[in-house]
Design an enzyme around this catalytic site. Sequence first.
Site, PDB file in Angstrom:
ATOM      1  N   ALA A 248       4.047  66.139  59.526  1.00 27.79           N
ATOM      2  CA  ALA A 248       4.472  65.762  60.880  1.00 27.79           C
ATOM      3  C   ALA A 248       3.316  64.993  61.513  1.00 27.79           C
ATOM      4  O   ALA A 248       2.167  65.108  61.076  1.00 27.79           O
ATOM      5  CB  ALA A 248       4.769  67.025  61.686  1.00 27.79           C
TER       6      ALA A 248
ATOM      7  N   GLY B 219       5.293  68.587  56.508  1.00 30.06           N
ATOM      8  CA  GLY B 219       6.639  68.028  56.690  1.00 30.06           C
ATOM      9  C   GLY B 219       6.988  67.032  55.613  1.00 30.06           C
ATOM     10  O   GLY B 219       8.161  66.825  55.300  1.00 30.06           O
TER      11      GLY B 219
ATOM     12  N   GLU C 124       8.254  69.025  52.889  1.00 27.26           N
ATOM     13  CA  GLU C 124       9.518  69.621  53.346  1.00 27.26           C
ATOM     14  C   GLU C 124      10.652  68.602  53.305  1.00 27.26           C
ATOM     15  O   GLU C 124      11.793  68.946  53.038  1.00 27.26           O
ATOM     16  CB  GLU C 124       9.343  70.191  54.751  1.00 27.26           C
ATOM     17  CG  GLU C 124       8.462  71.438  54.745  1.00 27.26           C
ATOM     18  CD  GLU C 124       8.137  71.931  56.136  1.00 27.26           C
ATOM     19  OE1 GLU C 124       7.423  71.216  56.876  1.00 27.26           O
ATOM     20  OE2 GLU C 124       8.588  73.011  56.502  1.00 27.26           O
TER      21      GLU C 124
ATOM     22  N   GLU D  86      -0.042  73.676  56.638  1.00 30.39           N
ATOM     23  CA  GLU D  86       0.089  73.950  58.070  1.00 30.39           C
ATOM     24  C   GLU D  86      -0.804  75.092  58.532  1.00 30.39           C
ATOM     25  O   GLU D  86      -1.253  75.128  59.660  1.00 30.39           O
ATOM     26  CB  GLU D  86       1.534  74.242  58.432  1.00 30.39           C
ATOM     27  CG  GLU D  86       2.460  73.047  58.413  1.00 30.39           C
ATOM     28  CD  GLU D  86       3.052  72.756  57.052  1.00 30.39           C
ATOM     29  OE1 GLU D  86       2.479  73.179  56.026  1.00 30.39           O
ATOM     30  OE2 GLU D  86       4.082  72.076  56.998  1.00 30.39           O
TER      31      GLU D  86
HETATM   32  N1  T1G Z   1      -0.660  63.387  61.755  1.00 34.37           N
HETATM   33  C1  T1G Z   1      -1.320  62.416  62.432  1.00 34.37           C
HETATM   34  N2  T1G Z   1      -2.433  61.784  61.959  1.00 34.37           N
HETATM   35  C2  T1G Z   1      -2.871  62.155  60.750  1.00 34.37           C
HETATM   36  C3  T1G Z   1      -2.239  63.158  59.983  1.00 34.37           C
HETATM   37  C4  T1G Z   1      -1.082  63.780  60.537  1.00 34.37           C
HETATM   38  N3  T1G Z   1      -0.404  64.706  59.872  1.00 34.37           N
HETATM   39  N4  T1G Z   1      -2.942  63.304  58.822  1.00 34.37           N
HETATM   40  C5  T1G Z   1      -3.951  62.424  58.859  1.00 34.37           C
HETATM   41  N5  T1G Z   1      -3.925  61.737  60.012  1.00 34.37           N
HETATM   42  C6  T1G Z   1      -4.849  60.662  60.402  1.00 34.37           C
HETATM   43  C7  T1G Z   1      -6.255  61.188  60.629  1.00 34.37           C
HETATM   44  O1  T1G Z   1      -6.380  61.683  61.953  1.00 34.37           O
HETATM   45  C8  T1G Z   1      -7.081  59.953  60.380  1.00 34.37           C
HETATM   46  O2  T1G Z   1      -6.954  59.147  61.542  1.00 34.37           O
HETATM   47  C9  T1G Z   1      -6.303  59.229  59.268  1.00 34.37           C
HETATM   48  O3  T1G Z   1      -4.965  59.758  59.299  1.00 34.37           O
HETATM   49  C10 T1G Z   1      -6.888  59.474  57.891  1.00 34.37           C
HETATM   50  O4  T1G Z   1      -7.002  60.899  57.772  1.00 34.37           O
HETATM   51  C11 T1G Z   1       6.807  70.071  60.405  1.00 34.37           C
HETATM   52  C12 T1G Z   1       4.499  71.030  61.502  1.00 34.37           C
HETATM   53  C13 T1G Z   1      -3.594  63.402  54.482  1.00 34.37           C
HETATM   54  C14 T1G Z   1      -5.252  64.681  53.090  1.00 34.37           C
HETATM   55  O5  T1G Z   1      -1.839  69.092  57.808  1.00 34.37           O
HETATM   56  O6  T1G Z   1      -4.979  66.709  55.386  1.00 34.37           O
HETATM   57  O7  T1G Z   1       3.793  68.811  58.924  1.00 34.37           O
HETATM   58  O8  T1G Z   1      -9.402  59.121  62.167  1.00 34.37           O
HETATM   59  O9  T1G Z   1      -9.511  60.925  57.592  1.00 34.37           O
HETATM   60  O10 T1G Z   1      -9.648  62.281  54.187  1.00 34.37           O
HETATM   61  O11 T1G Z   1       6.197  71.783  58.960  1.00 34.37           O
HETATM   62  O12 T1G Z   1      -5.574  63.515  56.608  1.00 34.37           O
HETATM   63  O13 T1G Z   1      -8.427  57.255  60.820  1.00 34.37           O
HETATM   64  O14 T1G Z   1      -7.765  57.543  63.231  1.00 34.37           O
HETATM   65  O15 T1G Z   1      -8.121  62.952  56.974  1.00 34.37           O
HETATM   66  O16 T1G Z   1      -8.015  60.632  53.100  1.00 34.37           O
HETATM   67  C15 T1G Z   1       0.873  68.964  58.039  1.00 34.37           C
HETATM   68  C16 T1G Z   1      -3.248  66.656  57.539  1.00 34.37           C
HETATM   69  C17 T1G Z   1       1.040  68.572  59.471  1.00 34.37           C
HETATM   70  C18 T1G Z   1      -2.080  67.052  56.642  1.00 34.37           C
HETATM   71  C19 T1G Z   1      -5.830  62.461  54.084  1.00 34.37           C
HETATM   72  N6  T1G Z   1       0.046  68.002  57.344  1.00 34.37           N
HETATM   73  N7  T1G Z   1      -3.957  65.529  56.998  1.00 34.37           N
HETATM   74  O17 T1G Z   1      -7.210  62.778  54.090  1.00 34.37           O
HETATM   75  O18 T1G Z   1      -8.070  60.875  55.524  1.00 34.37           O
HETATM   76  S1  T1G Z   1       1.954  69.772  60.385  1.00 34.37           S
HETATM   77  C20 T1G Z   1      -1.291  68.141  57.325  1.00 34.37           C
HETATM   78  C21 T1G Z   1      -4.820  65.673  55.960  1.00 34.37           C
HETATM   79  C22 T1G Z   1       3.485  69.681  59.697  1.00 34.37           C
HETATM   80  C23 T1G Z   1       5.770  70.534  59.433  1.00 34.37           C
HETATM   81  C24 T1G Z   1       4.430  70.776  60.049  1.00 34.37           C
HETATM   82  C25 T1G Z   1      -5.584  64.444  55.553  1.00 34.37           C
HETATM   83  C26 T1G Z   1      -5.036  63.760  54.286  1.00 34.37           C
HETATM   84  P1  T1G Z   1      -8.209  58.205  61.968  1.00 34.37           P
HETATM   85  P2  T1G Z   1      -8.262  61.486  56.996  1.00 34.37           P
HETATM   86  P3  T1G Z   1      -8.310  61.623  54.152  1.00 34.37           P
END
Ligand code: T1G
Length: 688
Positions: free
Chosen positions: A66, A105, A108, A128
């Site tokens: 998400a 997500g 999912e 999450e």
């Molecule tokens: N939403 C918004 N921005 C995101 C994002 C996300 N999910 N994931 C990464 N970014 C942005 C981050 O802020 C950075 O921005 C850029 O992307 C590169 O990220 C409904 C509720 C994917 C493994 O928890 O683990 O889904 O600083 O520096 O080291 O059930 O990002 O460049 O402006 O980390 O290569 C679940 C979180 C969400 C994954 C990549 N998903 N992200 O790592 O790059 S909740 C997560 C990560 C959800 C559902 C629920 C990592 C990455 P900027 P980065 P990276």
Amino acid sequence: MAAINSVTDLSNEGDVAVITLNSPPVNALSAGVRDGLYEGFKAAIADDSVKSIVLICDGRTFIAGADISEFGGERKGADLPAVQDMMENSPKPVVAAIHGTALGGGLEVALVAHYRVAVPSAKVGLPEVNLGLLPGAGGTQRLPRIVGAAKALDMMTSGAHVPAKAANAMGLVDELVEEGKLREGAIAFAKKVVAENWPLKKVRDREVAGATPELFADFRKANARKFRGFLAPEYNIRCIEASTLPFDEGMKVERKLFMELMTGPQSAAQRYVFFAERAANKIPDIGDDVELLPVKSVGVIGAGTMGGGISMNFLNAGIPVKIVEMKQDALDRGLGVIRKNYENTAAKGRLTLEAVEQRMGLLTGSLALEDLADCDLIIEAVFENMDIKKEVFGKLDAIAKPGAILATNTSYLNVDEIAASTSRPESVIGLHFFSPANVMRLLEIVRGDKTSKPVVATSMKLAKTIGKVGVLVGVCNGFVGNRMLSSRQIQAQALVAEGAMPWDVDRVLYDFGFPMGPFAMSDLAGLDIGWSKEKSSSSTIREVLCEMDRRGQKTGAGYYDYDEKRNAKPSPVTEQIIKDFAANSGVNPREISDEEILERTILPMVNEGAKILEEGKALRASDVDTVWVNGYGWPVYRGGPMHYGDSLGLAKVVERLKHYQDKHGDFFKPSALLEKLAAEGKGFKDLK
Ligand code: T1G
């Protein structure tokens, strides 16, 4: 190729409809992406010429979750469950084509497809929990139906990214396709599903294997310490327990618990930390255009605990390391410790023996500083003494090649003074690793007055390369972390001098969420760091303990008494020493409340953080929090000292500091910035 919207394309490859997302940086499920998916699937399903549908992403990764930046904001765009219902109930087979990291997500969404294919380099996960949440789009009910309750517990409470090959073995991915040929592979797979008339299997119709009461009881017991203080792990477990109910009932449990977490303070703090760690990479006066220097070889001076740990970070990243010691036996010991560490990791199954040899093959030892002449980066990890460091840097200045980065691992000494002992201060920077250096994620990057922008930019990038969270800090005593730590230590000692026992202070901070309190930490590290028998004068409780050979865990006694398993218990010896000190200094010990202990140890840290910001020794409040969460065990579900101050309200913080200032003096005097923000009804979060 038809553009559904700015981030979604729909094209037909024969009778296969291909929906392509392209929403940098990680194809997160923003409102636009959800709209694109909804309209794309609607069109593909309605198109009679289409027999199957592939969902694929451009860019670095499949949907990575998400869009966290949308949380807490106004709800816009198509409802994710509506998109998922359309996919899952499609009369035509839907194939999710995965590369990069299909997370949260993203996974999912893939789980409501009928089939999933991936390239071998892909990874999938439901992380999450790291945001203080749980999978809120059916993941808690579908994952256990594929991988079973036990594996779902591990995946969802660890947030692990599972490599595609393992995911294939678990049934999470149906087929691995050739690396670099995901689109072709997914289309061929979709054609095969149609040609061979494969069933449109829905994950929701499957049963959960192994969801026994014993499994959950044992899992909770085994992880009680790790999950202490956190809500999300327990809520994830409860959702997996509910996955044994009829699907729609389980979904109701997931929804209820998701909303409780989403609207609670823990997830707000953990989402704040997620963005804080990434914001720390942004240096206002250093743009992406600044030239990065090569770091293809690293020299480390000192093969002790720090030098060895520091070396391992670079070896793990495939960067050759030359480690220099003064004496052969110290060098041999240091190299042996590094090998032993890797072999221990291999014994736990977290590293192959081949990888151990590969890392050790990148490591060379030497007794001559001159052997570092060709290194791109040289890091000294010698004794924490300014004269010794100046001498080392003076020598390095004569040895290192032009343009080499010269870094000091000092934990508090003046980097400018060290730089002045060379003719190239622009090449000198502080790289403050935290012990154990190969484990702790934090790297304080200390920018000297004369440190050049390329050296700063290269160091920030290097932090990411070696898996650290780099935070740029300014030159001052203790930089950010240790400077604030000393505020806490001063009050911990003062509280004991006034009547609290060390175990009272430790308990309060442990219950707050720290892994251990300051006195237990001192016993662990050793009370005799910086202590000398000759100079000891029984002037502090610590000195008296050292003089009694109670130097901490290593001697079986320090502030605490330890049994053979190093289990700590309050010591009557220490209690008596404390009472004698009070008597000798004419202090009447008093009962001290837990609330006072917490306020007097934590609020001065918030105040010191505000002073650090005033002095420009940190770029932003969230950097201070990033330091404390990643370097000192501040509980991530409380966001960090500055986030915690904001959560209390800075007016309250100022009021309590003034209360203690009246009683205990100007140590508690609120900083000007704190007073200003409080008076304006603002928080650190309002600072730009
Ligand atoms: N939403 C918004 N921005 C995101 C994002 C996300 N999910 N994931 C990464 N970014 C942005 C981050 O802020 C950075 O921005 C850029 O992307 C590169 O990220 C409904 C509720 C994917 C493994 O928890 O683990 O889904 O600083 O520096 O080291 O059930 O990002 O460049 O402006 O980390 O290569 C679940 C979180 C969400 C994954 C990549 N998903 N992200 O790592 O790059 S909740 C997560 C990560 C959800 C559902 C629920 C990592 C990455 P900027 P980065 P990276």
